[in-house]
Design a protein around this motif. Sequence first.
Motif, PDB file in Angstrom:
ATOM      1  N   PRO A  93      27.134  36.195  38.805  1.00 61.36           N
ATOM      2  CA  PRO A  93      26.355  37.057  37.895  1.00 61.36           C
ATOM      3  C   PRO A  93      27.075  37.262  36.570  1.00 61.36           C
ATOM      4  O   PRO A  93      28.304  37.207  36.501  1.00 61.36           O
ATOM      5  CB  PRO A  93      26.232  38.370  38.674  1.00 61.36           C
ATOM      6  CG  PRO A  93      27.314  38.340  39.688  1.00 61.36           C
ATOM      7  CD  PRO A  93      27.612  36.904  39.985  1.00 61.36           C
ATOM      8  N   GLY A 129      29.722  40.304  36.348  1.00 62.32           N
ATOM      9  CA  GLY A 129      30.544  40.360  37.541  1.00 62.32           C
ATOM     10  C   GLY A 129      31.886  41.000  37.242  1.00 62.32           C
ATOM     11  O   GLY A 129      32.085  41.619  36.191  1.00 62.32           O
ATOM     12  N   GLU A 130      32.799  40.826  38.164  1.00 58.42           N
ATOM     13  CA  GLU A 130      34.135  41.400  38.019  1.00 58.42           C
ATOM     14  C   GLU A 130      35.013  40.387  37.296  1.00 58.42           C
ATOM     15  O   GLU A 130      35.618  39.529  37.927  1.00 58.42           O
ATOM     16  CB  GLU A 130      34.670  41.705  39.416  1.00 58.42           C
ATOM     17  CG  GLU A 130      35.905  42.562  39.439  1.00 58.42           C
ATOM     18  CD  GLU A 130      36.392  42.715  40.879  1.00 58.42           C
ATOM     19  OE1 GLU A 130      37.599  42.936  41.042  1.00 58.42           O
ATOM     20  OE2 GLU A 130      35.585  42.593  41.808  1.00 58.42           O
ATOM     21  N   PHE A 131      35.044  40.475  35.974  1.00 60.28           N
ATOM     22  CA  PHE A 131      35.772  39.492  35.178  1.00 60.28           C
ATOM     23  C   PHE A 131      36.848  40.173  34.349  1.00 60.28           C
ATOM     24  O   PHE A 131      36.686  41.318  33.928  1.00 60.28           O
ATOM     25  CB  PHE A 131      34.821  38.749  34.228  1.00 60.28           C
ATOM     26  CG  PHE A 131      33.747  37.986  34.940  1.00 60.28           C
ATOM     27  CD1 PHE A 131      34.077  36.973  35.826  1.00 60.28           C
ATOM     28  CD2 PHE A 131      32.400  38.295  34.735  1.00 60.28           C
ATOM     29  CE1 PHE A 131      33.081  36.266  36.475  1.00 60.28           C
ATOM     30  CE2 PHE A 131      31.409  37.593  35.390  1.00 60.28           C
ATOM     31  CZ  PHE A 131      31.741  36.577  36.259  1.00 60.28           C
ATOM     32  N   ARG A 132      37.896  39.456  34.032  1.00 60.93           N
ATOM     33  CA  ARG A 132      38.945  39.977  33.175  1.00 60.93           C
ATOM     34  C   ARG A 132      38.762  39.497  31.729  1.00 60.93           C
ATOM     35  O   ARG A 132      39.087  40.200  30.790  1.00 60.93           O
ATOM     36  CB  ARG A 132      40.312  39.549  33.713  1.00 60.93           C
ATOM     37  CG  ARG A 132      41.454  40.394  33.159  1.00 60.93           C
ATOM     38  CD  ARG A 132      42.777  40.013  33.784  1.00 60.93           C
ATOM     39  NE  ARG A 132      42.845  40.358  35.203  1.00 60.93           N
ATOM     40  CZ  ARG A 132      43.863  40.003  35.987  1.00 60.93           C
ATOM     41  NH1 ARG A 132      44.870  39.290  35.500  1.00 60.93           N
ATOM     42  NH2 ARG A 132      43.861  40.351  37.259  1.00 60.93           N
ATOM     43  N   SER A 161      32.502  34.849  31.084  1.00 62.82           N
ATOM     44  CA  SER A 161      33.265  34.211  32.154  1.00 62.82           C
ATOM     45  C   SER A 161      32.345  33.496  33.130  1.00 62.82           C
ATOM     46  O   SER A 161      32.681  32.417  33.631  1.00 62.82           O
ATOM     47  CB  SER A 161      34.104  35.245  32.926  1.00 62.82           C
ATOM     48  OG  SER A 161      35.450  35.210  32.510  1.00 62.82           O
TER      49      SER A 161
END
Lengths: 165, 165, 165
Positions: C105, C108-111, C117
């Motif tokens: 998605p 999402g959980e991205f840095r 990302s």
Amino acid sequence: MTPVAGSAPLFREHGTRACENGGATLRSPGLTVTDSVLHTFQVRTRSREELVDITSDVAALVSAHGGHGIATVFVPHTSAAVTINENADRDVQRDMLFWLKKLIPESGEFRHAEGNSDAHIKASLVGNSVTVPFVDGRMRLGTWQGIYFCEFDGPRARRAEVMLR
Amino acid sequence: MTPVAGSAPLFREHGTRACENGGATLRSPGLTVTDSVLHTFQVRTRSREELVDITSDVAALVSAHGGHGIATVFVPHTSAAVTINENADRDVQRDMLFWLKKLIPESGEFRHAEGNSDAHIKASLVGNSVTVPFVDGRMRLGTWQGIYFCEFDGPRARRAEVMLR
Amino acid sequence: MTPVAGSAPLFREHGTRACENGGATLRSPGLTVTDSVLHTFQVRTRSREELVDITSDVAALVSAHGGHGIATVFVPHTSAAVTINENADRDVQRDMLFWLKKLIPESGEFRHAEGNSDAHIKASLVGNSVTVPFVDGRMRLGTWQGIYFCEFDGPRARRAEVMLR
């Protein structure tokens, strides 16, 4: 095993590879492939999802060709693919099919009405060609590498093509 | 840095690339690579999952070769891969490894007993070769593109092979 | 449609392909491409995620080139890709984009701070090149296969490169 084109065999069609660990060998006596540009052979799959080891077929073509270059294995289908993966433990192949199914289930939320959208998506993720360098008629595959035809919407009569450059 | 084969160096083995931002450069004086068919160099990884930037190694080979063609980078392993992605922000690499792990966790439901089925599946999804056109001894990589060796089951001593055609 | 390099056209830049089912055709009279090494054309995308059919562009280059070989389509971007998939039902393309988004998605959980990302990861999974054998100036694409430029972080002005060897 007869050339598709006559005196100038641009294409050469090889025998059907029935299934994993079965099918015709391409190492048959009298088979000369060096004068062909493109090789095509059939893959008969038996299940909806299946990996068929075609390494020896490609290796035979490369060996008959000899020399150095790049072997391109191309799958002319949109619900099948080709990949390189471990040839030692068949559980690796089972795990791959299992996890692809888990990521993209057959009965997902799809608009495409034919019921094989999962297969199309898997095909794009895995890819429909592999590229392997060869030197002196031998592919540079690692010890544990095999070339696998990936069926995602079988069983069907499929085709794989090999070009050596 | 010594050729594997003697007078006719079909292969040329290059120094170990220890890790990202480290390792031997291939631009060392006296290194001639134009007479070799296939180049192989080692990649020493340090973690179970890691992306190692090998762009400069491949670029040096292409530069020494010169001319036009296709560079094929091939990884002869089944739990490692190679990809092209962003070379600017290292978080992109972290995000990729993180999300691949999220999609295919190490301790998933696998039958393969070696505990690295996730690595095999990731390798097939990412792929074990990349293909880059080059013109006048320079790869046609975009501004932000780098070539990354993808370790999915390290740390290990790995190998990458490059053929220029 | 004018060559980038002058008398020795190593590169040839072709007209912008505006969008799917639109854009300039490369089959224009007077277009000679056989003397070029690398062909580049622009792809103008209209959405964040979109598949653009570039099959006819590549086919025109292969046809003008003639002979046998391998067509490499290369995308010099890190948030776009190229794939081969079904050209008949547009729902296949919609399903692919939908499921890629479901797997990875956008939020999402991205840095990585740029907010794309997901696009970088999709690009590595789908891949940034395809390789198609051609014989007598025709690609060996299957009946249902088309070549699609994959935009994952548009709309943007993008580029695709084609090398024929």
